[in-house]
Design a protein around this motif. Structure first.
Motif, PDB file in Angstrom:
ATOM      1  N   ALA A  36       0.876  -1.180   0.000  1.00  0.00           N
ATOM      2  CA  ALA A  36       0.000   0.000   0.000  1.00  0.00           C
ATOM      3  C   ALA A  36       0.909   1.224   0.000  1.00  0.00           C
ATOM      4  N   HIS A  78      -6.602  12.073   1.119  1.00  0.00           N
ATOM      5  CA  HIS A  78      -5.728  11.029   0.555  1.00  0.00           C
ATOM      6  C   HIS A  78      -4.910  10.306   1.635  1.00  0.00           C
ATOM      7  N   LYS A  82      -5.860   8.800   4.122  1.00  0.00           N
ATOM      8  CA  LYS A  82      -6.502   7.545   4.558  1.00  0.00           C
ATOM      9  C   LYS A  82      -5.973   6.332   3.793  1.00  0.00           C
ATOM     10  N   ASP A  83      -5.356   6.571   2.641  1.00  0.00           N
ATOM     11  CA  ASP A  83      -4.809   5.470   1.843  1.00  0.00           C
ATOM     12  C   ASP A  83      -3.313   5.263   2.072  1.00  0.00           C
ATOM     13  N   ARG A 103       0.112   4.342   4.563  1.00  0.00           N
ATOM     14  CA  ARG A 103       0.655   3.668   5.743  1.00  0.00           C
ATOM     15  C   ARG A 103       1.896   4.417   6.211  1.00  0.00           C
ATOM     16  N   SER A 134      -8.448   3.820   9.568  1.00  0.00           N
ATOM     17  CA  SER A 134      -8.598   3.641   8.121  1.00  0.00           C
ATOM     18  C   SER A 134      -7.938   2.341   7.687  1.00  0.00           C
ATOM     19  N   SER A 135      -8.322   1.873   6.521  1.00  0.00           N
ATOM     20  CA  SER A 135      -7.713   0.687   5.917  1.00  0.00           C
ATOM     21  C   SER A 135      -7.130   1.100   4.571  1.00  0.00           C
ATOM     22  N   PRO A 136      -5.834   1.449   4.551  1.00  0.00           N
ATOM     23  CA  PRO A 136      -5.236   1.891   3.292  1.00  0.00           C
ATOM     24  C   PRO A 136      -5.449   0.884   2.169  1.00  0.00           C
ATOM     25  N   ARG A 137      -5.765   1.430   1.012  1.00  0.00           N
ATOM     26  CA  ARG A 137      -6.035   0.617  -0.172  1.00  0.00           C
ATOM     27  C   ARG A 137      -4.742  -0.037  -0.647  1.00  0.00           C
ATOM     28  N   ARG A 138      -4.807  -1.321  -0.857  1.00  0.00           N
ATOM     29  CA  ARG A 138      -3.667  -2.066  -1.383  1.00  0.00           C
ATOM     30  C   ARG A 138      -3.494  -1.689  -2.855  1.00  0.00           C
ATOM     31  N   ILE A 139      -2.269  -1.338  -3.253  1.00  0.00           N
ATOM     32  CA  ILE A 139      -2.003  -0.958  -4.636  1.00  0.00           C
ATOM     33  C   ILE A 139      -1.328  -2.072  -5.422  1.00  0.00           C
TER      34      ILE A 139
END
Length: 188
Positions: free
Chosen positions: A87, A104, A106-107, A109, A158-163
């Protein structure tokens, strides 16, 4: 062209030079780790950033190839491993986005996920990690037993979006151990 050349010089040549300088010391000790910030090799990584991807994947190729050389030379106490974030990580590069739009964050880590993964790599036996191209989150889950990643979120709760993809390709082939006739190209 100058920007492209600079990227290749920093990423590929810089890494190659640093490894070349370090290898005699590591070989003398018979142990050590080289941890490289480089991505797993997969197709989606190239999209929209081909020139950048060429340099970063060149670093990944160095990890895979040097690991095979360590194995072939019987250097079982040495390992080279790649690490990449699963992430986005809070950094100077991400600051420009969060400055414009704080949502931003929130995404993102915290960088401590990366340092925790590297510390776990240093504790992992060389044969287990040699030649691996790892994602920080996946490595911590697999090798350090981490299951709760909430402490790494920049925005609590928050749960950061995995990229990165959940599954990455295996680059080995059936004939991997068949080198054919071995030639030292440095002596040609």
């Amino acid at each position: 062209m100058k920007r492209f050349q600079l990227m290749q010089r920093v990423n590929v040549e810089g890494l190659y030079g640093a490894v070349q300088a370090a290898l005699p010391h590591l070989k003398r000790e018979g142990a050590g780790r080289i941890v490289v910030v480089c991505p797993p090799i997969y197709s989606r990584f190239f999209r929209g950033k081909t020139a950048y991807a060429m340099g970063k994947v060149g670093m990944s190729v160095l990890v895979k190839g040097l690991a095979m050389d360590f194995e072939r030379e019987g250097l079982n106490g040495m390992a080279v491993v790649g690490i990449w974030p699963a992430a986005a990580i809070e950094s100077a590069a991400t600051e420009r986005f969060t400055r414009k739009d704080p949502s931003h964050a929130k995404d993102l880590r915290k960088p401590t996920i990366f340092s925790d993964a590297i510390l776990a790599m240093l504790r992992t036996p060389a044969p287990v990690i040699n030649g691996q191209l790892e994602l920080d989150e996946d490595f911590l889950r697999k090798q350090a037993g981490v299951t709760d990643f909430s402490k790494y979120a920049v925005v609590p709760g928050s749960s950061p979006r995995r990229i990165m993809p959940a599954e990455l390709p295996d680059l080995t082939v059936k004939e991997q151990d068949d080198e054919g006739m071995r030639i030292d190209s440095s002596k040609l």
